[in-house]
Scaffold this active site. Structure first.
Site, PDB file in Angstrom:
ATOM      1  N   LYS A 181      -1.702   4.977   8.651  1.00 37.39           N
ATOM      2  CA  LYS A 181      -0.892   5.054   7.422  1.00 37.39           C
ATOM      3  C   LYS A 181      -1.796   5.294   6.215  1.00 37.39           C
ATOM      4  CE  LYS A 181       1.617   2.268   4.130  1.00 37.39           C
ATOM      5  NZ  LYS A 181       2.161   0.988   3.700  1.00 37.39           N
TER       6      LYS A 181
ATOM      7  N   LYS B  60      -7.745   1.592  -3.135  1.00 36.89           N
ATOM      8  CA  LYS B  60      -7.417   1.154  -1.767  1.00 36.89           C
ATOM      9  C   LYS B  60      -7.528   2.326  -0.788  1.00 36.89           C
ATOM     10  CE  LYS B  60      -5.070  -0.992   1.596  1.00 36.89           C
ATOM     11  NZ  LYS B  60      -5.427  -2.197   2.283  1.00 36.89           N
TER      12      LYS B  60
ATOM     13  N   THR C  96       0.874  -1.182   0.000  1.00 39.62           N
ATOM     14  CA  THR C  96       0.000   0.000   0.000  1.00 39.62           C
ATOM     15  C   THR C  96       0.903   1.222   0.000  1.00 39.62           C
ATOM     16  OG1 THR C  96      -1.649  -1.176   1.301  1.00 39.62           O
ATOM     17  CG2 THR C  96      -1.821   1.227   1.226  1.00 39.62           C
TER      18      THR C  96
HETATM   19  P1  NAD Z   1       5.944  -5.976   7.293  1.00 44.75           P
HETATM   20  O1  NAD Z   1       6.678  -4.849   7.949  1.00 44.75           O
HETATM   21  O2  NAD Z   1       5.575  -7.175   8.100  1.00 44.75           O
HETATM   22  O3  NAD Z   1       6.776  -6.509   6.006  1.00 44.75           O
HETATM   23  C1  NAD Z   1       7.527  -5.690   5.163  1.00 44.75           C
HETATM   24  C2  NAD Z   1       8.816  -6.433   4.867  1.00 44.75           C
HETATM   25  O4  NAD Z   1       9.575  -5.701   3.904  1.00 44.75           O
HETATM   26  C3  NAD Z   1       9.715  -6.582   6.103  1.00 44.75           C
HETATM   27  O5  NAD Z   1       9.923  -7.966   6.351  1.00 44.75           O
HETATM   28  C4  NAD Z   1      10.997  -5.845   5.729  1.00 44.75           C
HETATM   29  O6  NAD Z   1      12.177  -6.466   6.250  1.00 44.75           O
HETATM   30  C5  NAD Z   1      10.942  -5.922   4.210  1.00 44.75           C
HETATM   31  N1  NAD Z   1      11.760  -4.932   3.526  1.00 44.75           N
HETATM   32  C6  NAD Z   1      11.810  -3.594   3.721  1.00 44.75           C
HETATM   33  N2  NAD Z   1      12.674  -3.029   2.845  1.00 44.75           N
HETATM   34  C7  NAD Z   1      13.166  -4.034   2.083  1.00 44.75           C
HETATM   35  C8  NAD Z   1      14.099  -4.095   1.006  1.00 44.75           C
HETATM   36  N3  NAD Z   1      14.708  -3.002   0.543  1.00 44.75           N
HETATM   37  N4  NAD Z   1      14.365  -5.303   0.452  1.00 44.75           N
HETATM   38  C9  NAD Z   1      13.757  -6.430   0.924  1.00 44.75           C
HETATM   39  N5  NAD Z   1      12.881  -6.437   1.946  1.00 44.75           N
HETATM   40  C10 NAD Z   1      12.593  -5.257   2.514  1.00 44.75           C
HETATM   41  O7  NAD Z   1       4.639  -5.314   6.637  1.00 44.75           O
HETATM   42  P2  NAD Z   1       3.321  -6.081   6.140  1.00 44.75           P
HETATM   43  O8  NAD Z   1       2.318  -6.097   7.235  1.00 44.75           O
HETATM   44  O9  NAD Z   1       3.706  -7.349   5.461  1.00 44.75           O
HETATM   45  O10 NAD Z   1       2.786  -5.030   5.051  1.00 44.75           O
HETATM   46  C11 NAD Z   1       3.376  -4.929   3.759  1.00 44.75           C
HETATM   47  C12 NAD Z   1       2.541  -3.952   2.940  1.00 44.75           C
HETATM   48  O11 NAD Z   1       1.196  -4.430   2.881  1.00 44.75           O
HETATM   49  C13 NAD Z   1       2.473  -2.538   3.534  1.00 44.75           C
HETATM   50  O12 NAD Z   1       2.518  -1.617   2.473  1.00 44.75           O
HETATM   51  C14 NAD Z   1       1.130  -2.525   4.241  1.00 44.75           C
HETATM   52  O13 NAD Z   1       0.581  -1.218   4.339  1.00 44.75           O
HETATM   53  C15 NAD Z   1       0.306  -3.417   3.332  1.00 44.75           C
HETATM   54  N6  NAD Z   1      -0.852  -4.062   3.976  1.00 44.75           N
HETATM   55  C16 NAD Z   1      -0.711  -4.652   5.202  1.00 44.75           C
HETATM   56  C17 NAD Z   1      -1.825  -5.252   5.777  1.00 44.75           C
HETATM   57  C18 NAD Z   1      -1.723  -5.928   7.130  1.00 44.75           C
HETATM   58  O14 NAD Z   1      -2.788  -6.257   7.702  1.00 44.75           O
HETATM   59  N7  NAD Z   1      -0.530  -6.173   7.654  1.00 44.75           N
HETATM   60  C19 NAD Z   1      -3.068  -5.259   5.100  1.00 44.75           C
HETATM   61  C20 NAD Z   1      -3.157  -4.689   3.837  1.00 44.75           C
HETATM   62  C21 NAD Z   1      -2.033  -4.081   3.286  1.00 44.75           C
END
Ligand code: NAD
Length: 297
Positions: free
Chosen positions: A243, A168, A93
């Site tokens: 966010k 979204k 997102t």
């Molecule tokens: P998270 O923090 O658990 O996962 C993100 C991952 O990206 C981390 O493991 C981090 O180490 C990795 N990362 C960051 N920079 C990196 C790079 N340069 N190279 C490789 N890996 C890298 O977050 P999440 O909950 O999995 O969310 C991910 C996305 O999905 C976000 O944009 C969030 O807004 C969206 N989202 C989350 C949810 C939810 O319920 N968690 C729901 C809908 C959307």
């Protein structure tokens, strides 16, 4: 079988990549966090040394990263090593401006791209029941659709580049505003001596009906599966709601759209997340209850 690279194996990306591997695709992944890599490896994802190594030979690259700057950095790093004809899909997102900027990076290199943010949370990621909101060309959508289908149950083509992120952000602005509206109604009902169940029974079948009430009721009782029955453990954390609301306000500012309730919801969630970032977003009812005195004449 498609050769897929998956960058960002966190709470969402890890189970999504695992579902692709489970569906028989060859998935190579990378994440900066070693514990995320280990969890994904256990579900059949081959872990690469870095993002460039992960995308070598990939037909489709998926990113699931925290924010726009991460997506831009990773796409800038991997695009030069991608084979012609490969497709990039960002499921994070992020803001509409960065989403369009990374589409342009891909187009400049002759590659196709989709923005495909999700709703459905970690539960939906694990169960492969996510909804994907997709922006990009018809051809890119047709190429990406079968792979998205292995991670979700609803895939909606919303329009051109950035349209998935726009959908979204608009949806989640409705969600933030409607949750506050439902919470305020329960707080008022409490002051008026009206039971939670009575308000639910009336509003859930009347014009006050909405998802925040009928699927995610912010008081314990009427909807047994809602986080209110589980000490407001997420669910959908307040920090993530904040966010998305901030993204809506950035987009509204840039596009010149009036969103006064979106702005107020953003302020309220900013206050709530200061001390309860990890609480489910429906937990904002406690803050609204406590600030009741502020409304007194
Ligand atoms: P998270 O923090 O658990 O996962 C993100 C991952 O990206 C981390 O493991 C981090 O180490 C990795 N990362 C960051 N920079 C990196 C790079 N340069 N190279 C490789 N890996 C890298 O977050 P999440 O909950 O999995 O969310 C991910 C996305 O999905 C976000 O944009 C969030 O807004 C969206 N989202 C989350 C949810 C939810 O319920 N968690 C729901 C809908 C959307």
């Amino acid at each position: 079988m498609t050769r897929i690279a998956f960058i960002g194996l966190g709470n969402m990306g890890g189970p999504m990549a695992g579902n692709l591997a489970g569906a028989g695709h060859a998935v190579v992944g990378f994440d900066l966090a070693s514990e995320s890599c280990a969890a994904a490896a256990a579900s059949g994802v081959v872990i690469a040394e870095n993002a460039r190594a992960a995308v070598e030979g990939a037909e489709i690259v998926i990113t699931m990263l925290p924010a726009g700057r991460h997506v831009r950095a990773v796409w800038s790093e991997i695009i030069p090593v991608l084979a012609p004809g490969s497709l990039l899909i960002d499921c994070s997102t992020i803001d509409v401006e960065n989403a369009r900027a990374v589409h342009a990076l891909a187009a400049a290199a002759g590659l196709s791209a989709l923005d495909a943010p999700v709703s459905g949370g970690v539960g939906g990621a694990k169960a492969a029941t996510l909804t994907f909101m997709v922006g990009g060309t018809e051809a890119a959508f047709a190429a990406g659709q079968p792979v998205l289908a292995a991670m979700g149950k609803r895939i909606v083509h919303c329009g051109a580049a950035g349209a998935g992120q726009a959908a979204k952000i608009c949806n989640n602005m409705i969600l933030g505003i409607s949750m506050i509206a439902v919470c305020e109604a329960f707080v008022l009902a409490e002051k008026l001596g009206l039971s939670h169940q009575a308000l639910f029974d009336v509003a859930s079948t009347s014009s006050g009906q909405c998802w925040s009430l009928t699927s995610y009721c912010p008081v314990p009782g009427p909807v047994p599966a809602s986080p209110a029955n589980n000490a407001y453990r997420p669910g959908f954390a307040a920090a993530l709601m904040l966010k998305d609301l901030r993204l809506s306000q950035e987009a509204a500012g840039a596009a010149g759209a009036a969103t006064p309730l979106g702005a107020t919801a953003t302020e309220l969630y900013a206050r709530f997340a200061e001390h309860a970032a990890d609480t489910d977003f429906s937990g904002i009812i406690a803050m609204l209850r406590d600030s009741g005195a502020a409304n007194a004449p």
